[in-house]
Each structure stands twice: as structure tokens, then as C-alpha cells.
Motif scaffolding. Sequence first.
Motif, PDB file in Angstrom:
ATOM      1  N   ASP A 170       0.828  -1.202   0.000  1.00 26.41           N
ATOM      2  CA  ASP A 170       0.000   0.000   0.000  1.00 26.41           C
ATOM      3  C   ASP A 170       0.867   1.259   0.000  1.00 26.41           C
ATOM      4  O   ASP A 170       0.536   2.247  -0.647  1.00 26.41           O
ATOM      5  CB  ASP A 170      -0.935   0.031   1.210  1.00 26.41           C
ATOM      6  N   ASP A 171       1.975   1.236   0.749  1.00 24.96           N
ATOM      7  CA  ASP A 171       2.888   2.380   0.766  1.00 24.96           C
ATOM      8  C   ASP A 171       3.462   2.644  -0.619  1.00 24.96           C
ATOM      9  O   ASP A 171       3.718   3.786  -0.983  1.00 24.96           O
ATOM     10  CB  ASP A 171       4.064   2.142   1.726  1.00 24.96           C
ATOM     11  N   LEU A 172       3.689   1.593  -1.377  1.00 26.06           N
ATOM     12  CA  LEU A 172       4.365   1.691  -2.662  1.00 26.06           C
ATOM     13  C   LEU A 172       3.420   1.674  -3.856  1.00 26.06           C
ATOM     14  O   LEU A 172       3.857   1.549  -4.987  1.00 26.06           O
ATOM     15  CB  LEU A 172       5.384   0.548  -2.782  1.00 26.06           C
ATOM     16  N   MET A 173       2.124   1.819  -3.599  1.00 24.11           N
ATOM     17  CA  MET A 173       1.149   1.806  -4.679  1.00 24.11           C
ATOM     18  C   MET A 173       1.287   3.086  -5.493  1.00 24.11           C
ATOM     19  O   MET A 173       1.173   4.186  -4.969  1.00 24.11           O
ATOM     20  CB  MET A 173      -0.272   1.686  -4.142  1.00 24.11           C
ATOM     21  N   TYR A 174       1.559   2.924  -6.767  1.00 23.93           N
ATOM     22  CA  TYR A 174       1.744   4.055  -7.670  1.00 23.93           C
ATOM     23  C   TYR A 174       0.438   4.373  -8.366  1.00 23.93           C
ATOM     24  O   TYR A 174      -0.162   3.493  -8.985  1.00 23.93           O
ATOM     25  CB  TYR A 174       2.818   3.718  -8.707  1.00 23.93           C
TER      26      TYR A 174
END
Length: 61
Positions: free
Chosen positions: A27-31
Motif C-alpha cells: 500500500d505504501d508503494l502503490m503508484y
Amino acid sequence: MNTTEIKGNWNELKGKLKQKFAELTDDDLMYAEGKEEEMYGKLQQKLGKTKEEFKQMLSDL
């Protein structure tokens, strides 16, 4: 590394960031298109980095 380069290599960069920082989640790295700055801000805050430090870190990966 500019935004276009980051977009093109995001899957590779995402894997390297997860290896380096185990606390990062998918979720933190969702672009999301058009929300790059929001994502960068969230990652900067979670990692305790300034915008410049974070962008330099991406360039170094």
C-alpha cells in the motif's frame, strides 16, 4: 532520476525499496497516475527522509 524514469522502472524500484526497508508495504508503494507527490510524501514521512534525500535514494537504487 526524473519522474518519467521512475514511472518506467517503478516495479524494479519497488522491489529494491522493499528489500532495503522491510517496513514498507504494498500500500505504501502503490503508484497512482497523477499522485506521485502524495506517494513520495507518504514514503518520505515513513522513512524519515527529506524530499531531496528520498529522490537521491531512488537515484542510487
